[in-house]
Design an enzyme around this catalytic site. Structure first.
Site, short mmCIF file in Angstrom:
data_model
loop_
_atom_site.label_atom_id
_atom_site.label_comp_id
_atom_site.label_asym_id
_atom_site.label_seq_id
_atom_site.Cartn_x
_atom_site.Cartn_y
_atom_site.Cartn_z
N ARG A 48 26.28 44.34 -20.57
CA ARG A 48 25.81 43.07 -20.02
C ARG A 48 25.02 43.28 -18.75
NH1 ARG A 48 29.55 39.42 -22.34
NH2 ARG A 48 29.29 37.25 -21.78
N ARG A 82 38.03 26.53 -24.30
CA ARG A 82 38.04 27.75 -23.46
C ARG A 82 37.86 27.36 -21.99
NH1 ARG A 82 33.89 32.35 -25.44
NH2 ARG A 82 33.32 32.40 -23.25
N ARG A 128 26.95 30.80 -16.34
CA ARG A 128 26.93 31.96 -17.25
C ARG A 128 25.51 32.21 -17.77
NH1 ARG A 128 31.26 29.56 -20.93
NH2 ARG A 128 30.55 30.99 -22.51
P1 ADP Z 1 29.89 34.35 -24.11
O1 ADP Z 1 29.78 34.88 -25.50
O2 ADP Z 1 30.11 32.89 -24.06
O3 ADP Z 1 28.82 34.84 -23.20
P2 ADP Z 1 32.08 36.22 -23.73
O4 ADP Z 1 33.24 35.83 -24.54
O5 ADP Z 1 31.26 37.36 -24.21
O6 ADP Z 1 31.21 34.93 -23.47
O7 ADP Z 1 32.55 36.59 -22.24
C1 ADP Z 1 33.28 35.67 -21.45
C2 ADP Z 1 33.42 36.20 -20.03
O8 ADP Z 1 34.08 37.47 -20.05
C3 ADP Z 1 32.11 36.46 -19.30
O9 ADP Z 1 31.58 35.31 -18.70
C4 ADP Z 1 32.56 37.52 -18.27
O10 ADP Z 1 33.26 36.96 -17.20
C5 ADP Z 1 33.55 38.35 -19.05
N1 ADP Z 1 32.90 39.49 -19.73
C6 ADP Z 1 32.81 39.69 -21.07
N2 ADP Z 1 32.13 40.83 -21.35
C7 ADP Z 1 31.76 41.35 -20.14
C8 ADP Z 1 31.02 42.48 -19.73
N3 ADP Z 1 30.49 43.34 -20.64
N4 ADP Z 1 30.85 42.69 -18.41
C9 ADP Z 1 31.37 41.88 -17.50
N5 ADP Z 1 32.06 40.77 -17.80
C10 ADP Z 1 32.27 40.50 -19.11
#
Ligand code: ADP
Length: 192
Positions: A88, A139, A150
């Site tokens: 990310r 959620r 986000r």
């Molecule tokens: P979405 O698909 O809605 O973007 P995710 O379920 O992938 O959300 O992730 C939810 C939250 O989990 C993110 O907003 C972040 O806080 C954390 N997160 C998930 N993956 C990562 C990552 N690779 N690096 C940092 N934070 C992460």
């Protein structure tokens, strides 16, 4: 086959990732799901991450890279895996390159799901309404304010991965505004 799935929150990544992983018989590794499981289980890791996630911020690069590094050691990842929500940040992508290099493996394709921001906010609001209508819990980071945060984090920190991987000739961009089945079909073409 090692597939990376990129796309803003709410773009339908989770749904598509599940379909593609099943079709190719590889596990779908979602860092978001793994972190939510840690929170639900009340682990130290979960405690560390909850407030950060609820605020729509990113958990530290080293934490998520560590989780993924351990997970891909599991035997089910031998034939390949699909990364959903990781990397990310460019730092995470560099850590991933290092992890894979140590194992003589490399990323095969990066799928970028493209959906415009306003459509994402609309989808979020219908997702919240549908979840509530089913009597399920929404959620804790799914409200319009945190969602916009986000989205901003995605545009600032994750979108730079597109040129990062384009330089390596790995990116296939998919129009995520089409129907779920049309998107799946377009991904299949891109992957095959
Ligand atoms: P979405 O698909 O809605 O973007 P995710 O379920 O992938 O959300 O992730 C939810 C939250 O989990 C993110 O907003 C972040 O806080 C954390 N997160 C998930 N993956 C990562 C990552 N690779 N690096 C940092 N934070 C992460």
């Amino acid at each position: 086959m090692i597939i990376i799935f990129l796309g803003p929150p709410g773009a339908g990544k989770g749904t598509q990732a599940k379909r593609i992983a099943e079709k190719h018989g590889i596990p779908q590794l979602s860092t978001g799901d793994m972190l939510r499981a840690a929170i639900a289980n009340g682990t130290e890791l979960g405690k560390k991450c909850k407030a950060i996630m609820d605020a729509g911020d990113l958990v530290s690069d080293d934490i998520v890279a560590g989780i993924i590094g351990d997970r891909i050691e599991e035997p089910d990842c031998k034939p390949g895996f699909l990364l959903d929500g990781f990397p990310r940040t460019v730092k995470q992508a560099e850590l991933l390159d290092q992890i894979l290099k140590n194992k003589d493996r490399k990323v095969d394709v990066v799928l970028e799901l493209v959906v415009d921001d306003e459509a994402l906010v609309e989808r979020l609001n219908s997702r919240i309404a549908e979840t509530k209508a089913r009597g399920e819990e929404v959620r804790s980071d799914d409200n319009e304010e945190t969602f916009r945060k986000r989205l901003g984090v995605y545009n600032d920190q994750t979108a730079p991965l597109v040129p990062f991987y384009k330089e390596q000739g790995l990116v296939k961009s998919i129009d995520g505004m089409k129907s779920i089945d049309e998107v799946t079909a377009a991904i299949e073409v891109a992957v095959s």
